[in-house]
Design a protein around this motif. Structure first.
Motif, PDB file in Angstrom:
ATOM      1  N   SER A 204       0.833  -1.202   0.000  1.00  0.00           N
ATOM      2  CA  SER A 204       0.000   0.000   0.000  1.00  0.00           C
ATOM      3  C   SER A 204       0.866   1.250   0.000  1.00  0.00           C
ATOM      4  CB  SER A 204      -0.916  -0.005   1.224  1.00  0.00           C
ATOM      5  OG  SER A 204      -0.159  -0.146   2.421  1.00  0.00           O
ATOM      6  N   ILE A 205       0.367   2.301  -0.659  1.00  0.00           N
ATOM      7  CA  ILE A 205       1.110   3.559  -0.728  1.00  0.00           C
ATOM      8  C   ILE A 205       0.152   4.739  -0.708  1.00  0.00           C
ATOM      9  CG2 ILE A 205       1.176   3.558  -3.272  1.00  0.00           C
ATOM     10  CD1 ILE A 205       4.031   4.801  -3.006  1.00  0.00           C
ATOM     11  N   LEU A 258      -8.199  12.552   7.686  1.00  0.00           N
ATOM     12  CA  LEU A 258      -7.167  11.742   7.045  1.00  0.00           C
ATOM     13  C   LEU A 258      -6.941  10.425   7.777  1.00  0.00           C
ATOM     14  CD1 LEU A 258      -4.843  11.387   4.974  1.00  0.00           C
ATOM     15  CD2 LEU A 258      -3.370  12.583   6.605  1.00  0.00           C
ATOM     16  N   GLU A 259      -6.743  10.481   9.067  1.00  0.00           N
ATOM     17  CA  GLU A 259      -6.417   9.268   9.809  1.00  0.00           C
ATOM     18  C   GLU A 259      -7.563   8.262   9.760  1.00  0.00           C
ATOM     19  OE1 GLU A 259      -5.109  10.194  13.727  1.00  0.00           O
ATOM     20  OE2 GLU A 259      -3.310  11.270  13.044  1.00  0.00           O
ATOM     21  N   ASN A 272       2.129   0.898   3.831  1.00  0.00           N
ATOM     22  CA  ASN A 272       3.526   0.466   3.770  1.00  0.00           C
ATOM     23  C   ASN A 272       4.462   1.599   3.386  1.00  0.00           C
ATOM     24  OD1 ASN A 272       1.949  -2.239   2.344  1.00  0.00           O
ATOM     25  ND2 ASN A 272       3.124  -2.523   4.217  1.00  0.00           N
ATOM     26  N   TYR A 273       4.001   2.464   2.475  1.00  0.00           N
ATOM     27  CA  TYR A 273       4.850   3.534   1.947  1.00  0.00           C
ATOM     28  C   TYR A 273       4.050   4.820   1.815  1.00  0.00           C
ATOM     29  CZ  TYR A 273       7.625  -0.529   0.590  1.00  0.00           C
ATOM     30  OH  TYR A 273       8.336  -1.699   0.613  1.00  0.00           O
ATOM     31  N   LEU A 288       4.305  10.516   7.821  1.00  0.00           N
ATOM     32  CA  LEU A 288       4.988   9.612   8.738  1.00  0.00           C
ATOM     33  C   LEU A 288       3.991   8.908   9.654  1.00  0.00           C
ATOM     34  CD1 LEU A 288       7.522   8.473  10.156  1.00  0.00           C
ATOM     35  CD2 LEU A 288       7.653  10.631  11.444  1.00  0.00           C
ATOM     36  N   ASP A 289       3.007   9.645  10.162  1.00  0.00           N
ATOM     37  CA  ASP A 289       2.064   9.107  11.138  1.00  0.00           C
ATOM     38  C   ASP A 289       1.195   7.982  10.581  1.00  0.00           C
ATOM     39  OD1 ASP A 289       2.985  10.905  13.014  1.00  0.00           O
ATOM     40  OD2 ASP A 289       1.379  12.360  12.670  1.00  0.00           O
ATOM     41  N   ILE A 290       0.921   7.998   9.272  1.00  0.00           N
ATOM     42  CA  ILE A 290       0.009   6.993   8.715  1.00  0.00           C
ATOM     43  C   ILE A 290       0.717   5.707   8.310  1.00  0.00           C
ATOM     44  CG2 ILE A 290      -1.577   8.776   7.897  1.00  0.00           C
ATOM     45  CD1 ILE A 290      -0.522   8.178   5.042  1.00  0.00           C
TER      46      ILE A 290
END
Length: 394
Positions: A204-205, A258-259, A272-273, A288-290
């Motif tokens: 996932s990205i 978003l979260e 993952n990315y 970074l947080d996700i």
């Protein structure tokens, strides 16, 4: 001694000429069209007639002072053109060759020799406005004022002097009006995926910002088999374009949480990315947080803003990585022909991102890019190039 003298004379292919260039004379000043003098061509240099050039966010960042740069300057680093003259020491390039221009590199340091020219030990002084080794400049004003160049390319000019390492030869069928942006923005997006992150199939990205770099990364993520591919922006029109180009999900972070949306899409584990192309501190932190455990993020923007985090709690405890990737860690001479082939195959339809402008419309094109009206502006500098043919389409 006579042989050495002859070599010195041969090293100077006389080519002092006048050119029309878009000059930035000071921080946050508009582009001004000026007549400049182009210096003599040297043995290791190449004279290129510029056909077209993209405008990149990096040009704008330097124009407005997000990074310090010696002014006056001729920016532009997504050029495409036709070789007019070749210095005597240049091999494998000839007058009439069609070329895309990218960044320069020394070619002899350990990074260059191991296939990582964007990590060249002299990358910054070579590409960021330094004069030649003897202190001379490629561009000068009528009164002798030196004008800094950019990426040893300065494609916001009717003609420019550059180097073999900057040039990627393309076949005669390639339409130079379209392919200049492959030299930076799209190269960066592509290379960040294939060289920087190297995602596994079905990983996932999330991509923050759907400009040219972000969409270049998105199209490449699709080619590499990533899923889900999440595009994040604040403009619905850009998110719709992202869907057309391969996004499986979109998030308008201005109106959506978003979260919560990332948790919904990923089953609560994160991605993952991630890639950030905005350069906004809070957005870089979100990228970074996700991340899931073991995830990696790449902050790509040219920005004066900082990314602040606790390395132990936010990296070490979760085996996360913040990865620096310059110019996609790509070798332009290998990557750009591959992108042109992907375009021909319909896998990398970057023509859907562009809008064409006349050279004199550079300030309008820059404003349209800043506002989000245009994703990738391209300036047509030589309007006689294939004048009676439409620009190639995917």
């Amino acid at each position: 001694m006579q042989t050495n003298t002859a070599a010195v004379k041969d090293a100077k292919v006389k080519n002092s000429m006048k050119v029309k260039a878009a000059v930035v004379n000071g921080v946050n000043e508009k582009y001004e069209m000026e007549e400049l003098t182009l210096s003599e061509l040297r043995a290791d240099e190449v004279l290129v007639k510029v056909v077209a050039t993209g405008i990149c966010h990096s040009d704008e960042a330097l124009r407005i002072g997000d990074a310090e740069y010696p002014m006056p300057a001729v920016f532009g680093h997504e050029g495409a053109g036709i070789i007019e003259k070749v210095g005597s020491a240049v091999k494998d390039l000839a007058v009439g060759d069609q070329v895309v221009m990218a960044y320069d590199y020394c070619g002899t340091c350990p990074s260059c020799r191991t296939g990582h020219p964007s990590s060249c030990k002299d990358w910054t002084p070579i590409n960021f406005g330094s004069p030649r080794s003897d202190g001379t400049y490629i561009f000068t004003k009528a009164d002798g004022t030196p004008v800094s160049n950019f990426f040893n390319q300065s494609s916001f000019s009717t003609y420019t002097i550059t180097y073999a390492n900057n040039l990627i030869k393309v076949d005669s069928e390639t339409d130079l009006r379209l392919v200049g942006p492959l030299g930076c923005g799209l190269l960066t997006g592509f290379g960040t995926i294939v060289n920087g992150l190297k995602p596994e199939t079905n990983s996932s990205i999330a991509i923050f910002g759907t400009g040219a770099v972000g969409l270049g990364a998105l199209m490449t993520a699709k080619i590499e088999g990533c899923s889900p591919i999440i595009a994040i922006d604040i403009h619905d029109s850009r998110l719709e374009r992202a869907k057309e180009l391969g996004a499986t999900h979109t998030i308008n972070s201005r109106v959506e949480n978003l979260e919560e949306r990332i948790a919904e899409i990923t089953g609560g584990i994160g991605v993952n990315y991630s890639i950030d192309t905005t350069g906004i501190s809070s957005v870089m932190k979100s990228s970074l947080d996700i991340l899931t455990i073991g995830g990696s993020t790449v902050p790509l923007a040219v920005t004066p803003n900082s990314l602040e985090f606790n390395p132990f709690t936010e990296l070490t405890l979760n085996n996360r990585k913040v990865v620096g990737v310059l110019m996609g860690d790509a070798v332009p001479q290998l990557a750009i022909p591959k992108l042109i082939q992907y375009h021909k195959e319909g896998k990398f339809p970057f023509d859907k991102l562009v809008k064409f402008y006349k050279f004199d419309e550079i300030n309008e094109a820059s404003e349209d890019s800043n506002s989000g009206k245009t994703i990738k502006p391209i300036l047509i500098i030589d309007e006689d190039y294939r004048k009676d043919e439409p620009v190639m389409e995917s």
